[in-house]
Design a protein around this motif. Structure first.
Motif, PDB file in Angstrom:
ATOM      1  N   ASN A 191       0.878  -1.139  -0.090  1.00 54.86           N
ATOM      2  CA  ASN A 191      -0.013   0.116   0.088  1.00 54.86           C
ATOM      3  C   ASN A 191       0.747   1.416   0.120  1.00 54.86           C
ATOM      4  O   ASN A 191       2.020   1.282   0.691  1.00 54.86           O
ATOM      5  CB  ASN A 191      -0.969  -0.039   1.180  1.00 54.86           C
ATOM      6  CG  ASN A 191      -1.720  -1.208   1.359  1.00 54.86           C
ATOM      7  OD1 ASN A 191      -2.348  -1.321   0.346  1.00 54.86           O
ATOM      8  ND2 ASN A 191      -1.808  -1.705   2.458  1.00 54.86           N
ATOM      9  N   GLY A 213      -2.664  -6.165   0.221  1.00 55.49           N
ATOM     10  CA  GLY A 213      -3.005  -4.640   0.177  1.00 55.49           C
ATOM     11  C   GLY A 213      -2.242  -3.972  -1.022  1.00 55.49           C
ATOM     12  O   GLY A 213      -0.837  -4.058  -0.890  1.00 55.49           O
ATOM     13  N   GLN A 215      -3.340  -0.895  -2.290  1.00 54.28           N
ATOM     14  CA  GLN A 215      -4.157   0.372  -2.234  1.00 54.28           C
ATOM     15  C   GLN A 215      -3.153   1.553  -2.467  1.00 54.28           C
ATOM     16  O   GLN A 215      -1.965   1.503  -2.040  1.00 54.28           O
ATOM     17  CB  GLN A 215      -4.976   0.684  -1.245  1.00 54.28           C
ATOM     18  CG  GLN A 215      -4.254   1.004   0.180  1.00 54.28           C
ATOM     19  CD  GLN A 215      -5.289   1.106   1.247  1.00 54.28           C
ATOM     20  OE1 GLN A 215      -6.268   0.262   1.462  1.00 54.28           O
ATOM     21  NE2 GLN A 215      -5.316   2.260   1.823  1.00 54.28           N
ATOM     22  N   SER A 237      -7.612  -5.179  -0.729  1.00 53.87           N
ATOM     23  CA  SER A 237      -7.672  -3.794  -0.886  1.00 53.87           C
ATOM     24  C   SER A 237      -6.841  -3.275  -1.693  1.00 53.87           C
ATOM     25  O   SER A 237      -5.421  -3.506  -2.105  1.00 53.87           O
ATOM     26  CB  SER A 237      -7.194  -2.903   0.513  1.00 53.87           C
ATOM     27  OG  SER A 237      -7.306  -1.599   0.250  1.00 53.87           O
ATOM     28  N   SER A 239      -7.792  -0.109  -3.694  1.00 57.84           N
ATOM     29  CA  SER A 239      -8.312   1.303  -3.629  1.00 57.84           C
ATOM     30  C   SER A 239      -7.397   2.192  -3.988  1.00 57.84           C
ATOM     31  O   SER A 239      -6.196   2.046  -3.701  1.00 57.84           O
ATOM     32  CB  SER A 239      -9.211   1.590  -2.650  1.00 57.84           C
ATOM     33  OG  SER A 239      -8.391   1.756  -1.542  1.00 57.84           O
ATOM     34  N   ASP A 261     -12.099  -3.809  -0.397  1.00 58.73           N
ATOM     35  CA  ASP A 261     -12.089  -2.381  -0.747  1.00 58.73           C
ATOM     36  C   ASP A 261     -11.378  -2.271  -2.112  1.00 58.73           C
ATOM     37  O   ASP A 261     -10.336  -2.393  -2.566  1.00 58.73           O
ATOM     38  CB  ASP A 261     -11.178  -1.621   0.034  1.00 58.73           C
ATOM     39  CG  ASP A 261     -11.089  -0.058   0.050  1.00 58.73           C
ATOM     40  OD1 ASP A 261     -11.969   0.426  -0.880  1.00 58.73           O
ATOM     41  OD2 ASP A 261     -10.621   0.724   0.710  1.00 58.73           O
ATOM     42  N   TYR A 284     -16.051  -4.455   6.293  1.00 65.70           N
ATOM     43  CA  TYR A 284     -15.974  -3.141   5.254  1.00 65.70           C
ATOM     44  C   TYR A 284     -16.108  -3.545   3.898  1.00 65.70           C
ATOM     45  O   TYR A 284     -15.522  -4.525   3.430  1.00 65.70           O
ATOM     46  CB  TYR A 284     -14.394  -3.006   5.508  1.00 65.70           C
ATOM     47  CG  TYR A 284     -13.922  -1.578   5.225  1.00 65.70           C
ATOM     48  CD1 TYR A 284     -13.972  -0.360   5.973  1.00 65.70           C
ATOM     49  CD2 TYR A 284     -13.733  -1.495   3.614  1.00 65.70           C
ATOM     50  CE1 TYR A 284     -13.577   0.989   5.421  1.00 65.70           C
ATOM     51  CE2 TYR A 284     -13.316  -0.083   3.207  1.00 65.70           C
ATOM     52  CZ  TYR A 284     -13.375   0.939   4.042  1.00 65.70           C
ATOM     53  OH  TYR A 284     -12.976   2.063   3.446  1.00 65.70           O
TER      54      TYR A 284
END
Length: 694
Positions: A191, A213, A215, A237, A239, A261, A284
């Motif tokens: 991320n 992750g 993102q 995730s 995003s 996400d 989430y």
């Protein structure tokens, strides 16, 4: 120590003993040397690797490295952990110790290392390729540093890796596809970096993966279809990238998912209301900021553990199903879609949230919801902090019961069809920081209870049908940065308490009302204000001299009033002014020359007043598209584009002639008075007869 290593050393010792016995060699020192020498050598290798690591440290605020010396065994150095038997370095735990520097390639010599934790420091430069030689490495945590360069592809050789986390660095390049060979990997985090390229298809082979992750990078391409087979995945995730394509349908049935996400990408596709989403542990869920169309799948509302639901910024349409089962929901984001039909009944889903005791954030703005503002919102949990229902077709009144939401910090209802008064109970919302209700049909007076909102930062009630005077109680709102009451039917003078709000630093807009009276001297307290707009009212009197105290002012709009007299010379201190409009008043006198010196001034309107004299040709005045002076019959000169008459000699010299005459008259007057004084004094002197004594 690994079992295989123990077995190897045991076998080696047995072989040496057998060999020495065969040759009848009984020297114990030789036996000791044969068995102990490799351990000493390897320990020395670890120590040297650690010292080389220390040598690359350029900053050590906590002086952690001070004790990394020969005074104690390296296994006792801060952050160093060794195995009990073989005394080899197995862990390097140096997270959040305010260290800075680059990573030494000698770290690759710590061949027994299982955990490397350098998180939360200021390491920079690239990750050394030698790190790929750490065959026993299980956890690599480099999060929150300033590491640059590419991810070493030879990390794939560290086959025992369980965790790889490099979140929040400055990594570039692509994600190596060889990472798909790390069959034991459970956590992979990149991320907040600068990675490009597509998500490697090979990551779909990581069957043990629990958290992925990626993102906030610059990744493109699609979500690999194989991700639908990652049955252990709990957090996904991606995003804040540029991922396109559609979401593999199989991903909606990853039953272990808790966080999903994919927001702020370019993901498309059409969802159906009957799409089966089987995520029973989901907490989430965010697909916001994409291009997904269709209807909201009803099955998503069976996820009873859901805390956050973000569907905003897409192309969803139709009705919103009941949210009754989502009793743990605290953040609902449905804004910027095409939901609703612009009619009564669109907002029934809101009443299904009445029994929710967790809800804090509710945003449904920018849709097509119609019908009246539901009274049931008055019965929402007092946990609600932010309510945004702006830019819809919602009608009716703001319920009086809105005052029950005593913890509300943000109430945004602008661009609707709301009517009636602002409820008096609004004054109960003493934690309210933002109240925006502009572009509605609100009427009657602004309730005096609004003065109780002492935490208010922004107040926007413009473009309504509000009447009466501006409540002086607004002077109690000493945290206000922005106040806009423009385009209403407000009357009476501007309360000095409002003009004395020194906290106002963004905008004070009272334009297009029916306000009367003069600007009070309290206006000088607006020293931090950026924009003052009181145009199109019925204000009168002289422009206050203390307008010059607005040292931060960028825009000043006073047009369309009854102001008279000259432009105060104190305005010369407003050097940061970008726009000044004094048109449509009764101002007179000459145009001040200091306006030429305003380098930031891009718009100047002095039209339709009674100014006289010469118009300058420098500064803003040399730009005909930025300067407006028409409707002042006594002005002349300026650049040709302003189409003013030429100043004849009489006109152009008029000011200096008047000045010369004034000076001459003053001098003659002073001379005359002085002469009369001298004559009187002289006569008195001569008339006196001197007396002498003998």
């Amino acid at each position: 120590m690994e079992p295989s290593q123990k077995h190897f050393q045991a076998s080696s010792s047995f072989f040496l003993l057998t060999l020495l016995s065969f040759f009848n060699l009984r020297d114990l020192n030789l036996l000791s040397l044969a068995t102990a020498s490799p351990v000493v050598r390897r320990n020395d290798t670890d120590q040297q690797a650690l010292l080389q690591f220390k040598a690359k440290i350029t900053g050590d605020q906590l002086e952690i490295m001070e004790s990394w010396n020969s005074s104690i065994h390296f296994c006792q150095w801060p952050g160093v952990r060794c195995g009990r038997k073989h005394r080899r370095v197995t862990k390097l735990e140096l997270g959040f110790l305010k260290l800075s520097g680059s990573l030494s390639p000698y770290i690759g010599n710590l061949s027994f290392l299982r955990e490397l934790d350098l998180a939360g420091n200021s390491f920079y430069n690239q990750i050394p390729q030698e790190i790929g030689g750490l065959r026993r490495l299980e956890a690599l945590d480099l999060t929150n540093n300033s590491i640059s360069g590419e991810i070493p592809s030879n990390l794939s050789a560290c086959s025992k890796l369980i965790t790889v986390d490099m979140t929040n660095n400055q990594l570039t390049g692509e994600i190596p596809s060889l990472l798909g060979l790390l069959s034991n990997l459970e956590v992979l985090g990149f991320n907040h970096n600068r990675l490009i390229g597509s998500i490697p298809l090979s990551l779909g082979n990581l069957s043990s993966l629990v958290k992925l992750g990626l993102q906030n990078n610059a990744l493109s391409g699609i979500i690999p279809e194989a991700f639908g087979q990652l049955r252990n995945l709990s957090l996904f995730s991606i995003s804040g990238n540029a991922i396109s394509g559609i979401v593999p349908i199989a991903m909606f049935n990853l039953s272990n998912i808790r966080g999903f996400d994919i927001g702020v990408n370019k993901i498309q596709g059409t969802l159906r209301s009957d799409l089966e989403i089987n995520m029973p542990h989901l907490e989430y869920f965010s697909v916001g900021g994409n291009q997904i169309s269709g209807q909201i799948p009803i099955s998503i509302f069976n996820a009873t553990y859901l805390n956050v639901l973000e569907l905003n910024g897409n192309r969803f349409n139709g009705n919103v199903p009941s949210l009754e089962k989502l009793d743990k929901l605290y953040d609902l984001e449905l804004g910027q879609n095409y939901l609703g039909h612009g009619r009564e009944g669109d907002l029934h889903f809101l009443c299904s949230l009445v029994n929710n005791t967790s809800l804090e954030f509710l945003y449904i703005g920018g849709n097509n919801f119609g019908g009246e503002f539901p009274e049931c919102i008055s019965n929402f949990s007092k946990t609600l902090l932010q309510l945004g229902i702006y830019d819809n077709k919602i009608s009716g009144r703001i319920p009086e019961g809105i005052g029950n939401l005593i913890n509300l910090e943000l109430l945004v209802v602008f661009k609707n069809q709301l009517s009636g008064p602002i409820p008096f109970n609004i004054g109960r919302l003493q934690k309210l920081k933002i109240f925006l209700a502009y572009m509605n049909f609100l009427s009657r007076t602004i309730p005096h209870s609004i003065g109780n909102l002492t935490e208010l930062i922004q107040l926007g009630l413009n473009f309504n049908n509000l009447q009466g005077s501006i409540p002086s109680g607004l002077g109690n709102c000493k945290n206000l940065l922005l106040m806009d009451l423009s385009s209403n039917n407000l009357t009476g003078p501007i309360p000095p308490e409002v003009l004395g709000l020194s906290s106002l630093s963004i905008v004070l807009n009272l334009s297009s009302n029916y306000l009367t009276g003069e600007l009070s001297v309290e206006v000088e307290k607006l020293k931090n204000l950026g924009t003052l707009d009181v145009s199109q009212n019925r204000l009168s009197g002289l422009l206050p001299k203390n307008l010059g105290s607005f040292v931060s002012l960028e825009k000043l709009f006073l047009e369309g009033n009854l102001f008279e007299g000259p432009i105060p010379s104190s305005l010369s201190s407003l050097r940061g002014l970008e726009a000044l409009d004094l048109s449509d008043n009764n101002l007179s006198g000459g145009i001040p020359k200091f306006l030429v010196l305003f380098g930031a001034l891009k718009y100047l309107n002095l039209s339709f007043n009674d100014f006289e004299g010469v118009v300058p040709s420098e500064g803003v005045f040399k730009n005909a598209s930025a300067t407006f002076v028409e409707g002042n019959s006594k002005l002349c000169g300026g650049i040709p584009e302003l189409h003013l008459s030429r100043c004849n000699s009489k006109t152009s010299e008029n000011t200096s002639l008047k000045l010369k005459i004034t000076i001459i008259v003053v001098i003659l007057g002073v001379t005359l008075v002085f002469s009369i004084f001298l004559i009187i004094w002289f006569r008195k002197k001569t008339e006196q007869k001197p007396t002498t004594t003998h």
